[in-house]
Design a protein around this motif. Structure first.
Motif, PDB file in Angstrom:
ATOM      1  N   TRP A  45       0.816  -1.273  -0.018  1.00  0.00           N
ATOM      2  CA  TRP A  45       0.084   0.075  -0.223  1.00  0.00           C
ATOM      3  C   TRP A  45       0.781   1.159  -0.060  1.00  0.00           C
ATOM      4  O   TRP A  45       0.601   2.331  -0.579  1.00  0.00           O
ATOM      5  CB  TRP A  45      -0.967   0.021   1.181  1.00  0.00           C
ATOM      6  CG  TRP A  45      -2.530  -0.570   1.003  1.00  0.00           C
ATOM      7  CD1 TRP A  45      -3.602  -0.019   1.326  1.00  0.00           C
ATOM      8  CD2 TRP A  45      -2.700  -1.612   0.365  1.00  0.00           C
ATOM      9  NE1 TRP A  45      -4.619  -0.598   1.018  1.00  0.00           N
ATOM     10  CE2 TRP A  45      -4.146  -1.665   0.202  1.00  0.00           C
ATOM     11  CE3 TRP A  45      -2.019  -2.973  -0.269  1.00  0.00           C
ATOM     12  CZ2 TRP A  45      -4.780  -3.003  -0.150  1.00  0.00           C
ATOM     13  CZ3 TRP A  45      -2.848  -3.894  -0.731  1.00  0.00           C
ATOM     14  CH2 TRP A  45      -4.112  -4.089  -0.874  1.00  0.00           C
ATOM     15  N   CYS A  46       2.003   1.261   0.773  1.00  0.00           N
ATOM     16  CA  CYS A  46       3.034   2.341   0.623  1.00  0.00           C
ATOM     17  C   CYS A  46       3.456   2.489  -0.682  1.00  0.00           C
ATOM     18  O   CYS A  46       3.535   3.936  -0.922  1.00  0.00           O
ATOM     19  CB  CYS A  46       4.174   1.942   1.873  1.00  0.00           C
ATOM     20  SG  CYS A  46       3.595   2.285   3.647  1.00  0.00           S
ATOM     21  N   VAL A  47       4.057   1.461  -1.426  1.00  0.00           N
ATOM     22  CA  VAL A  47       4.556   1.909  -2.556  1.00  0.00           C
ATOM     23  C   VAL A  47       3.764   2.563  -3.533  1.00  0.00           C
ATOM     24  O   VAL A  47       4.191   2.798  -4.794  1.00  0.00           O
ATOM     25  CB  VAL A  47       5.404   0.602  -2.951  1.00  0.00           C
ATOM     26  CG1 VAL A  47       4.449  -0.543  -3.597  1.00  0.00           C
ATOM     27  CG2 VAL A  47       6.640   0.944  -3.752  1.00  0.00           C
ATOM     28  N   VAL A  48       2.423   2.169  -3.677  1.00  0.00           N
ATOM     29  CA  VAL A  48       1.589   2.402  -4.830  1.00  0.00           C
ATOM     30  C   VAL A  48       0.907   3.840  -4.115  1.00  0.00           C
ATOM     31  O   VAL A  48      -0.320   4.211  -4.747  1.00  0.00           O
ATOM     32  CB  VAL A  48       0.546   1.600  -5.064  1.00  0.00           C
ATOM     33  CG1 VAL A  48       1.356   0.275  -5.856  1.00  0.00           C
ATOM     34  CG2 VAL A  48      -0.392   1.097  -3.971  1.00  0.00           C
ATOM     35  N   SER A  49       1.142   4.439  -3.070  1.00  0.00           N
ATOM     36  CA  SER A  49       0.664   5.662  -2.324  1.00  0.00           C
ATOM     37  C   SER A  49      -0.862   5.436  -1.985  1.00  0.00           C
ATOM     38  O   SER A  49      -1.591   6.597  -2.291  1.00  0.00           O
ATOM     39  CB  SER A  49       0.751   6.843  -3.634  1.00  0.00           C
ATOM     40  OG  SER A  49       2.052   7.025  -3.833  1.00  0.00           O
ATOM     41  N   ALA A  50      -1.384   4.352  -1.684  1.00  0.00           N
ATOM     42  CA  ALA A  50      -2.680   3.968  -1.311  1.00  0.00           C
ATOM     43  C   ALA A  50      -2.924   4.443  -0.073  1.00  0.00           C
ATOM     44  O   ALA A  50      -2.108   4.683   0.884  1.00  0.00           O
ATOM     45  CB  ALA A  50      -3.266   2.641  -1.369  1.00  0.00           C
ATOM     46  N   PRO A  51      -4.008   5.287   0.344  1.00  0.00           N
ATOM     47  CA  PRO A  51      -4.346   5.795   1.711  1.00  0.00           C
ATOM     48  C   PRO A  51      -4.474   4.628   2.487  1.00  0.00           C
ATOM     49  O   PRO A  51      -4.526   3.518   2.456  1.00  0.00           O
ATOM     50  CB  PRO A  51      -5.966   6.228   1.472  1.00  0.00           C
ATOM     51  CG  PRO A  51      -6.000   6.824  -0.105  1.00  0.00           C
ATOM     52  CD  PRO A  51      -5.111   5.743  -0.632  1.00  0.00           C
ATOM     53  N   LEU A  52      -3.484   5.017   3.728  1.00  0.00           N
ATOM     54  CA  LEU A  52      -3.513   4.084   4.903  1.00  0.00           C
ATOM     55  C   LEU A  52      -4.340   4.366   5.873  1.00  0.00           C
ATOM     56  O   LEU A  52      -4.254   4.843   6.912  1.00  0.00           O
ATOM     57  CB  LEU A  52      -1.922   4.349   5.373  1.00  0.00           C
ATOM     58  CG  LEU A  52      -0.918   4.132   4.608  1.00  0.00           C
ATOM     59  CD1 LEU A  52       0.646   4.496   5.176  1.00  0.00           C
ATOM     60  CD2 LEU A  52      -0.795   2.856   3.535  1.00  0.00           C
ATOM     61  N   VAL A  53      -5.422   3.049   5.766  1.00  0.00           N
ATOM     62  CA  VAL A  53      -6.512   3.202   6.731  1.00  0.00           C
ATOM     63  C   VAL A  53      -6.625   2.068   7.523  1.00  0.00           C
ATOM     64  O   VAL A  53      -6.793   0.901   7.213  1.00  0.00           O
ATOM     65  CB  VAL A  53      -7.899   3.442   5.975  1.00  0.00           C
ATOM     66  CG1 VAL A  53      -9.025   3.383   6.930  1.00  0.00           C
ATOM     67  CG2 VAL A  53      -7.874   4.789   4.994  1.00  0.00           C
ATOM     68  N   LEU A  54      -6.016   2.294   8.925  1.00  0.00           N
ATOM     69  CA  LEU A  54      -6.082   1.045   9.811  1.00  0.00           C
ATOM     70  C   LEU A  54      -7.648   0.785   9.978  1.00  0.00           C
ATOM     71  O   LEU A  54      -8.474   1.540  10.410  1.00  0.00           O
ATOM     72  CB  LEU A  54      -5.339   1.372  11.012  1.00  0.00           C
ATOM     73  CG  LEU A  54      -3.737   2.232  10.941  1.00  0.00           C
ATOM     74  CD1 LEU A  54      -3.455   2.460  12.344  1.00  0.00           C
ATOM     75  CD2 LEU A  54      -3.123   1.038  10.311  1.00  0.00           C
ATOM     76  N   GLY A  55      -7.878  -0.682  10.232  1.00  0.00           N
ATOM     77  CA  GLY A  55      -9.204  -1.073  10.600  1.00  0.00           C
ATOM     78  C   GLY A  55      -9.024  -2.259  11.709  1.00  0.00           C
ATOM     79  O   GLY A  55      -9.961  -3.154  11.848  1.00  0.00           O
ATOM     80  N   PHE A  56      -8.151  -2.360  12.412  1.00  0.00           N
ATOM     81  CA  PHE A  56      -8.150  -3.342  13.539  1.00  0.00           C
ATOM     82  C   PHE A  56      -8.433  -2.551  14.793  1.00  0.00           C
ATOM     83  O   PHE A  56      -8.451  -1.388  14.939  1.00  0.00           O
ATOM     84  CB  PHE A  56      -6.722  -4.165  13.740  1.00  0.00           C
ATOM     85  CG  PHE A  56      -5.789  -3.274  14.126  1.00  0.00           C
ATOM     86  CD1 PHE A  56      -5.281  -3.343  15.298  1.00  0.00           C
ATOM     87  CD2 PHE A  56      -4.924  -2.615  13.273  1.00  0.00           C
ATOM     88  CE1 PHE A  56      -4.149  -2.747  16.019  1.00  0.00           C
ATOM     89  CE2 PHE A  56      -3.878  -1.867  13.544  1.00  0.00           C
ATOM     90  CZ  PHE A  56      -3.353  -1.893  14.907  1.00  0.00           C
ATOM     91  N   ASN A  57      -8.825  -3.498  15.813  1.00  0.00           N
ATOM     92  CA  ASN A  57      -9.079  -2.664  17.138  1.00  0.00           C
ATOM     93  C   ASN A  57      -8.018  -2.105  17.779  1.00  0.00           C
ATOM     94  O   ASN A  57      -6.977  -2.852  18.428  1.00  0.00           O
ATOM     95  CB  ASN A  57      -9.737  -3.813  17.967  1.00  0.00           C
ATOM     96  CG  ASN A  57     -10.458  -3.342  19.322  1.00  0.00           C
ATOM     97  OD1 ASN A  57     -10.387  -2.264  19.600  1.00  0.00           O
ATOM     98  ND2 ASN A  57     -10.974  -4.228  20.167  1.00  0.00           N
ATOM     99  N   LEU A  58      -7.870  -0.914  17.899  1.00  0.00           N
ATOM    100  CA  LEU A  58      -6.739  -0.250  18.733  1.00  0.00           C
ATOM    101  C   LEU A  58      -6.893  -0.145  20.022  1.00  0.00           C
ATOM    102  O   LEU A  58      -5.829   0.065  20.696  1.00  0.00           O
ATOM    103  CB  LEU A  58      -6.558   1.410  18.186  1.00  0.00           C
ATOM    104  CG  LEU A  58      -6.674   1.597  16.788  1.00  0.00           C
ATOM    105  CD1 LEU A  58      -6.762   3.132  16.696  1.00  0.00           C
ATOM    106  CD2 LEU A  58      -5.040   1.026  16.214  1.00  0.00           C
TER     107      LEU A  58
END
Length: 368
Positions: free
Chosen positions: A222-235
């Motif tokens: 996701w980093c190398v294609v500049s995709a938005p980094l949206v976390l989806g696990f229980n923080l």
């Protein structure tokens, strides 16, 4: 908050994770006209038992320097067939609520009746409040160049848009979704660019039964294609946060993700050998056994991501000359995962590494 970098306390917000999205299930189902969750005037009806004071919630987020986001065209008790498509009172009511409640972003899904992204953007812009728009699942509203000959600007009534189906905590799903970014990465005129990012769905890092290697590879891709980094696990799950903390707080990976030097990242090479994988929907997909991706960085550097997609250990390599470097120069190779320099190579060299199943190597090639 957690310790990072030699015991220095930090938070995810310190690293740039400042957008916090409230997704589905905020609405009071069947409380509105025709069994919808909108009044006859078009105003959304909030479940007050679950969210007794939503304005207070967004103000609290702002007090923490966070940017809260909302969710429309909801899928739970969806309103298709209950409201007229693109019904003006409903769109005006939703936009007014976004403004009045103080939201800084909105995810517009495909389950409700209002799919006019141009109208959504126009109404939101007229409020005078900057609101980040995610187009989720309205695949009729892909952005496009205003003129395919002159490439003056991209018509894009959203800030990022889904290019794939829903992701799952499954290796095949992750890799399949990644492939959907390729068509928006034209080498000369990429559509995915600042203010209009191709988005292969949220990160599944920390979810399901993903291994550490799979989570790390997912994040690097996701980093190398500049995709938005949206976390989806229980923080709030401290053991899970500890397990993935070094992945999601890797500042060298985040730097590559957030850099812009004219291109979002692209597929450079892949194996000709294909094999089948089954995702969480049971869909069988043919995929290459390995791939190499790269992203242009400042000062002629390249972020390079090599991934072993296959289920067994194998070597993966890339010719340095295939990365677009000038002839007869030397590049320093930096390991992003291990935070160490690996040495200097000439552009006539080939970088090779043996990777375990679903593992990856994330590198920075810097001319010296």
């Amino acid at each position: 908050n957690a310790e990072y970098g030699g015991g220095k306390p930090t938070s995810l917000a310190d690293l740039g994770y400042i957008h916090v999205g409230l997704d589905d299930n905020w609405q009071l189902c069947n409380a509105g006209i025709n069994g919808s969750f909108h009044t006859a005037q078009g105003n959304p009806i909030i479940n007050k038992q679950r969210f007794p004071d939503m304005k207070q919630m967004t103000e609290y987020a702002h007090s923490k320097s966070l940017k809260p986001g909302w969710y429309m065209n909801n899928c739970i008790c969806n309103e298709n067939g209950k409201l007229t498509p693109n019904w003006p009172p409903q769109m005006h009511g939703d936009v007014n609520a976004i403004f009045e409640l103080g939201y800084d972003g909105v995810k517009i899904d495909g389950c409700g009746p209002s799919h006019d992204l141009v109208e959504w953007a126009d109404l939101l812009n007229k409020t005078g409040r900057p609101v980040m728009i995610e187009n989720c699942h309205d695949n009729t509203a892909y952005p496009y160049w205003n003129n395919p000959k002159t490439f003056d600007f991209v018509v894009c009534p959203m800030n990022f848009w889904r290019v794939s189906g829903d992701i799952g905590p499954n290796w095949a799903s992750i890799i399949s979704n990644l492939q959907q970014t390729i068509r928006f990465q034209d080498l000369e005129h990429p559509i995915s660019q600042p203010g209009c990012w191709a988005y292969p769905d949220m990160l599944e890092v920390g979810n399901g039964d993903l291994t550490y290697n799979e989570s790390r590879s997912h994040f690097g891709a996701w980093c190398v294609v500049s995709a938005p980094l949206v976390l989806g696990f229980n923080l709030l799950d401290s053991p899970k946060v500890t397990q993935v903390w070094d992945i999601i707080t890797n500042v060298e990976a985040l730097e590559i993700s957030q850099s812009w030097n004219g291109h979002p990242g692209r597929l450079v090479s892949q194996s000709t050998e294909l094999f089948t994988m089954k995702d969480h929907y049971g869909k069988v997909t043919l995929l290459p056994s390995w791939q190499v991706w790269a992203k242009s960085l400042a000062k002629s550097a390249q972020g390079v991501f090599l991934v072993n997609i296959a289920d067994s250990t194998q070597p993966v390599s890339i010719k340095i000359s295939d990365l677009g470097f000038s002839d007869n120069i030397r590049v320093n190779v930096r390991d992003i995962w291990e935070h160490k320099d690996l040495g200097v190579l000439s552009t006539s060299s080939t970088y090779s590494v043996t990777l375990a199943a679903h593992d990856s190597k994330f590198l920075r090639f810097q001319p010296v």
